[in-house]
Structures are given as structure tokens and as C-alpha cells.
Design an enzyme around this catalytic site. Structure first.
Site, mmCIF file in Angstrom:
data_model
loop_
_atom_site.group_PDB
_atom_site.id
_atom_site.type_symbol
_atom_site.label_atom_id
_atom_site.label_comp_id
_atom_site.label_asym_id
_atom_site.label_seq_id
_atom_site.Cartn_x
_atom_site.Cartn_y
_atom_site.Cartn_z
ATOM 1 N N ASN A 1 24.510 -56.462 24.426
ATOM 2 C CA ASN A 1 23.115 -56.693 24.056
ATOM 3 C C ASN A 1 23.046 -56.794 22.543
ATOM 4 O O ASN A 1 23.376 -55.837 21.840
ATOM 5 C CB ASN A 1 22.235 -55.545 24.542
ATOM 6 N N ASP B 1 27.660 -52.473 27.330
ATOM 7 C CA ASP B 1 27.560 -51.747 28.596
ATOM 8 C C ASP B 1 28.847 -51.920 29.392
ATOM 9 O O ASP B 1 29.452 -52.998 29.395
ATOM 10 C CB ASP B 1 26.384 -52.272 29.423
ATOM 11 N N GLY C 1 16.885 -52.741 23.415
ATOM 12 C CA GLY C 1 15.575 -52.114 23.426
ATOM 13 C C GLY C 1 15.455 -51.023 22.378
ATOM 14 O O GLY C 1 16.419 -50.332 22.064
ATOM 15 N N TYR D 1 12.889 -48.665 32.121
ATOM 16 C CA TYR D 1 11.692 -48.647 31.287
ATOM 17 C C TYR D 1 10.515 -47.842 31.828
ATOM 18 O O TYR D 1 9.576 -47.560 31.092
ATOM 19 C CB TYR D 1 11.216 -50.088 31.052
ATOM 20 N N SER E 1 17.766 -56.907 30.932
ATOM 21 C CA SER E 1 16.934 -55.879 31.552
ATOM 22 C C SER E 1 16.988 -55.903 33.077
ATOM 23 O O SER E 1 16.048 -55.480 33.752
ATOM 24 C CB SER E 1 15.474 -56.005 31.095
ATOM 25 N N GLU F 1 11.222 -60.634 29.356
ATOM 26 C CA GLU F 1 11.237 -59.286 28.795
ATOM 27 C C GLU F 1 10.161 -59.087 27.721
ATOM 28 O O GLU F 1 10.248 -58.181 26.892
ATOM 29 C CB GLU F 1 12.619 -58.985 28.202
ATOM 30 N N GLU G 1 28.419 -56.284 29.686
ATOM 31 C CA GLU G 1 27.736 -57.236 28.811
ATOM 32 C C GLU G 1 27.505 -56.626 27.443
ATOM 33 O O GLU G 1 27.665 -55.422 27.243
ATOM 34 C CB GLU G 1 26.394 -57.649 29.410
ATOM 35 N N ARG H 1 24.683 -53.212 21.519
ATOM 36 C CA ARG H 1 25.068 -52.236 22.545
ATOM 37 C C ARG H 1 25.977 -52.909 23.561
ATOM 38 O O ARG H 1 25.709 -54.048 23.977
ATOM 39 C CB ARG H 1 23.815 -51.701 23.246
#
Length: 302
Positions: A266, A251, A270, A210, A144, A16, A264, A249
């Protein structure tokens, strides 16, 4: 400024890297715009010993994936006694590992989709029968959507495993949840408004995250206020179950019946112009620059 000399850690050696360079560049500009003495520090190009030599007083971690989001860089910074943003060593390592994350959530009775660990010796047909089709195959410790495949036919499982194992020796297959994808940004002790993600692609993959301009991000997310509060509380529990703190974050998927399934966490999300945490922050009146300052304020050792 009260922060002193700040290193914005970016780039790095993970798959990433390019996203991290974008995230770090935007964070750097935002901090400088607010008068912070911030400097870019690419951990692939520079020795971490230079952090001490150049007398950095804080580190903003804008690294994604391995060697930045997985506890390794957090351990280095603790050894160097430099306060850093986000979760600590153990929480970062656990959150990066989707398999261990799932096992902890199961122990805490938090909902996540049924799964199987895949190896070269796995009976892939049996996995397909047990989990049903379609399903997702993913490396346990990549972000990602790198190395991830949505598998619609059992015959394609072997190819999906071969792709995922290129990125990680631990690969999991996860039952497909047919419903909307949601994400909950966490800032300090607060869960921000939920974002619903819609993409015309097979799933929310690297390009949708992205590059593509046809991905839709919906705030409000389309659930009732009561349901949103319940989901925010669930995500805070999931975040804390791993020992995460600072910001991050979570998800999740929502089934057609309205049942949530955690995906998951994070711990260094990002921070690009396509990213979700800045989007959620804007929804409550927090600008990108203010968000960066709030994250930096939470920097600490351990």
C-alpha cells in the site's frame, strides 16, 4: 513553517472515497495542530489546476485507490512540479496492480501465494483444483478488500468472479494461506514493528478494517525477534523491488509452518483511527502528529 502552503489531497473518485475523507481529515487536523498551513483539497470536487492557481507548495496524498494511489495523481503533481508524499508514478502504478506486483516479486524470487488470472473463459473448476480450496478472488487494482471474496466451494467461484469484475477487468484467484495475517509499516528506510491482525470474520475485510471494534491488533506480533527482523527485511525488499519510497505498508501472511507469503504493498495507506501505520509508529514512540510531519518532510517531485 518550512513546508509552505500544503494541500491535503483527500476524497477522490475511487471506491475508497469515504475512507480517504476520514484519513485526510485526520491528517489535516494533525498538520494544523503542528502549525502547518494545511488545506483540504478534494480531487473529486475541485480541478487540479487550482493547486497551481492557489499556489500550493506541497501535497500530502491521503487518497486511496484509483486516481490517487495508482500513479495518476502522482503524474499530475509531477507535471505541476508540486512535491508530493509517497512513491512515484511507476511504483504507485505497480503497487496498485496486484498482478504486476506478483510478477515482479516472482522475478525477484520473493515469496507470494500461487495464483491464477480469471477471465470469462476461465475453467474455474481447473483453477479450484490447482490452487485448492478455500481461495481468494479479488480485483487486481482495488484496495481495502473492495470486491474481494473468500471462496470455500468451487461452485461459488463464478459468483465471486462476477463481483470482482465489477471493480476491475483484471481479476485474480489466490491460494489461501492458513495462518496469521501480518503487516509491516515502512517509514523512510525503516521497517516499523510488525502488527498481527486477528478478526472473527472470514477475513480482514472492509468492515473489519474500518468499522468493527472486535478486530485485534497485536504488537508484539508473536514471532521471535530474529524472525521479526527477517520478515521486516523481506518487506523492505518487496517495497524496494517495486521502486517504492517515502512511506507505505507491506501486507503478508505467515503459514502454519512459518513461511511468509507477500500479499501487497500500500503506497498511500489509511490514516484513520483504525489504521495500521499510525499504530506501528506509536509502538516506537512516534505520535500521529509526528508521523504526519515525517511523511510530509519526505515530499518530493519524482
Amino acid at each position: 513553517m518550512k513546508f509552505g502552503k500544503v494541500a491535503v489531497l483527500l476524497g477522490g473518485r475511487s471506491a475508497e472515497r469515504e475512507v480517504s475523507l476520514k484519513s485526510g481529515g485526520m491528517v489535516l487536523n494533525a498538520l494544523r495542530a503542528r502549525g502547518v498551513d494545511a488545506h483540504p483539497f478534494d480531487t473529486k470536487e475541485r480541478d487540479v489546476a487550482e493547486l497551481v492557481k492557489e499556489r500550493f507548495e506541497r501535497a500530502f496524498i491521503a487518497l486511496h485507490g484509483r486516481f490517487g494511489e495508482d500513479g495518476t495523481m502522482q503524474g499530475v503533481l509531477e507535471w505541476l512540479a508540486i512535491p508530493y508524499t509517497g512513491s512515484g508514478v511507476l511504483a504507485s502504478a505497480l503497487a496498485m496492480d496486484k498482478l504486476r506486483t506478483k510478477r515482479i516479486w516472482q522475478a525477484e524470487r520473493l515469496p507470494s501465494a500461487p495464483y491464477a488470472v480469471l477471465t470469462k473463459g476461465s475453467d474455474l473448476k481447473a483453477v479450484a483444483r490447482r490452487l485448492g480450496m478455500p481461495l481468494f478472488v479479488k480485483p487486481a487494482s482495488e484496495g481495502s478488500s473492495v470486491g474481494m471474496t473468500k471462496v470455500k466451494r468451487a461452485a461459488d467461484l463464478e459468483e465471486a468472479f462476477a463481483l470482482a469484475v465489477n471493480y476491475d477487468s483484471v481479476v485474480i484467484a489466490e491460494k489461501f494461506v492458513d495462518g496469521p495475517e501480518l503487516t509491516v509499516a515502512i517509514l523512510g528506510e525503516q521497517a516499523l514493528p510488525i502488527i498481527r491482525i486477528e478478526t472473527p470474520r472470514e477475513f480482514y475485510d472492509y468492515e473489519a478494517k474500518y468499522i468493527a471494534n472486535d478486530t485485534r491488533y497485536l504488537i508484539p506480533c508473536g514471532v521471535s525477534k530474529t524472525k521479526e527482523k527477517q520478515l521486516q527485511e523481506l518487506c523492505l525488499k518487496a517495497f524496494r523491488a517495486l521502486g517504492c519510497m517515502g512511506w507505505g505498508r507491506v501486507d503478508l501472511m505467515l503459514s502454519r509452518q512459518g513461511r511468509p507469503y507477500l500479499l501487497e504493498v500500500n503506497t498511500s495507506p489509511g490514516m484513520t483511527d483504525h489504521s495500521l501505520v499510525p499504530m506501528a509508529a506509536r509502538a516506537v514512540g512516534v505520535s500521529y502528529e509526528e508521523l504526519c510531519l515525517k511523511i510530509l518532510e519526505g515530499a518530493r517531485v519524482g
